[in-house]
Design an enzyme around this catalytic site. Sequence first.
Site, PDB file in Angstrom:
ATOM      1  N   THR A 222      -2.552   1.221  -4.303  1.00 17.01           N
ATOM      2  CA  THR A 222      -3.170   1.789  -3.521  1.00 17.01           C
ATOM      3  C   THR A 222      -4.945   2.514  -4.157  1.00 17.01           C
ATOM      4  O   THR A 222      -4.554   2.655  -5.373  1.00 17.01           O
ATOM      5  CB  THR A 222      -1.893   3.117  -3.483  1.00 17.01           C
ATOM      6  N   ASN A 223      -5.324   2.542  -3.188  1.00 17.10           N
ATOM      7  CA  ASN A 223      -6.688   3.604  -3.086  1.00 17.10           C
ATOM      8  C   ASN A 223      -6.485   4.584  -3.796  1.00 17.10           C
ATOM      9  O   ASN A 223      -6.065   5.549  -2.831  1.00 17.10           O
ATOM     10  CB  ASN A 223      -7.737   3.606  -2.427  1.00 17.10           C
ATOM     11  N   GLN A 224      -6.633   5.778  -4.256  1.00 18.05           N
ATOM     12  CA  GLN A 224      -6.593   6.952  -4.493  1.00 18.05           C
ATOM     13  C   GLN A 224      -8.208   7.637  -4.781  1.00 18.05           C
ATOM     14  O   GLN A 224      -8.777   7.503  -6.029  1.00 18.05           O
ATOM     15  CB  GLN A 224      -5.705   6.844  -6.083  1.00 18.05           C
ATOM     16  N   ARG A 225      -8.932   7.659  -3.957  1.00 20.51           N
ATOM     17  CA  ARG A 225     -10.786   8.115  -4.117  1.00 20.51           C
ATOM     18  C   ARG A 225     -10.451   9.496  -4.463  1.00 20.51           C
ATOM     19  O   ARG A 225     -11.220   9.849  -4.664  1.00 20.51           O
ATOM     20  CB  ARG A 225     -11.519   7.959  -2.769  1.00 20.51           C
TER      21      ARG A 225
ATOM     22  N   ASP B 246       0.690  -1.352  -0.245  1.00 19.33           N
ATOM     23  CA  ASP B 246      -0.482  -0.086  -0.106  1.00 19.33           C
ATOM     24  C   ASP B 246       1.102   1.405  -0.193  1.00 19.33           C
ATOM     25  O   ASP B 246       2.103   0.496   0.268  1.00 19.33           O
ATOM     26  CB  ASP B 246      -0.561  -0.097   1.418  1.00 19.33           C
ATOM     27  N   ARG B 247       0.708   2.059  -0.422  1.00 19.50           N
ATOM     28  CA  ARG B 247       0.911   4.074  -0.999  1.00 19.50           C
ATOM     29  C   ARG B 247       0.885   4.349   0.875  1.00 19.50           C
ATOM     30  O   ARG B 247       2.255   4.578   1.846  1.00 19.50           O
ATOM     31  CB  ARG B 247       1.198   4.839  -1.856  1.00 19.50           C
ATOM     32  N   ASP B 248      -0.218   4.863   1.063  1.00 17.71           N
ATOM     33  CA  ASP B 248      -0.776   5.631   2.143  1.00 17.71           C
ATOM     34  C   ASP B 248      -0.545   5.324   3.514  1.00 17.71           C
ATOM     35  O   ASP B 248      -0.940   4.348   3.727  1.00 17.71           O
ATOM     36  CB  ASP B 248      -1.563   6.457   2.259  1.00 17.71           C
TER      37      ASP B 248
ATOM     38  N   ARG C 167     -11.208  -1.722  -6.818  1.00 13.00           N
ATOM     39  CA  ARG C 167     -10.896  -0.849  -5.143  1.00 13.00           C
ATOM     40  C   ARG C 167     -10.797  -1.936  -4.285  1.00 13.00           C
ATOM     41  O   ARG C 167     -11.983  -2.842  -3.661  1.00 13.00           O
ATOM     42  CB  ARG C 167     -11.707   0.280  -5.007  1.00 13.00           C
ATOM     43  N   LYS C 168      -9.179  -1.818  -3.562  1.00  9.94           N
ATOM     44  CA  LYS C 168      -9.303  -2.250  -2.550  1.00  9.94           C
ATOM     45  C   LYS C 168     -10.355  -2.749  -0.457  1.00  9.94           C
ATOM     46  O   LYS C 168     -11.187  -1.245  -0.900  1.00  9.94           O
ATOM     47  CB  LYS C 168      -7.719  -2.405  -1.773  1.00  9.94           C
TER      48      LYS C 168
END
Length: 179
Positions: free
Chosen positions: A57-60, A13-15, A106-107
Amino acid sequence: MNELSQYNYLFLDRDGVINVERPNDYVKNIAEFVFIEDSLKAMAILTQKFDRIVVVTNQRGIGKSIMTNSDLEIIHQYMISEIEKAGGRIDKIYYCTDLSNRSINRKPNVGMAFQAVADFPEVDFTKSVMVGNSFSDIQFGQKLSMHTILVGDKYKKEHKIHNNINAYYENLYKFADSL
């Protein structure tokens, strides 16, 4: 021999794993992208240990029009450049901008993992490790029979997530240093 020596592929994951997560906000530009302490050192170590390293990574924030795909691309180019300067690598970054939790990408849903296999057919989920800081990251890894590693301080030690992971480390560097 380390128990993880049988694993060849790393999903990150990123963040909250590579960079500092912004609670109730998004990393919208390079100024807001702050590497977690020693995460660059961790990436250099992990590069030596894994055949493939991908970020999922989810980037909503893009779906919400808070930022653009171009903003995200600039952030990711900066991140990759800094990781490479430190002796590490990321083979590819997969991200989901969808707002719906039902989106396959989306995870905790697994679409990004199958995008990775399309690009890197040698990836075997049962020989993969997923490192994340959230419940959705752990669920993503578990759905694919990955070895799951929780990092960070989002959950207290008593939280049920600790019953559902293979291991916990304070941060990405502590995980990398354990290998």
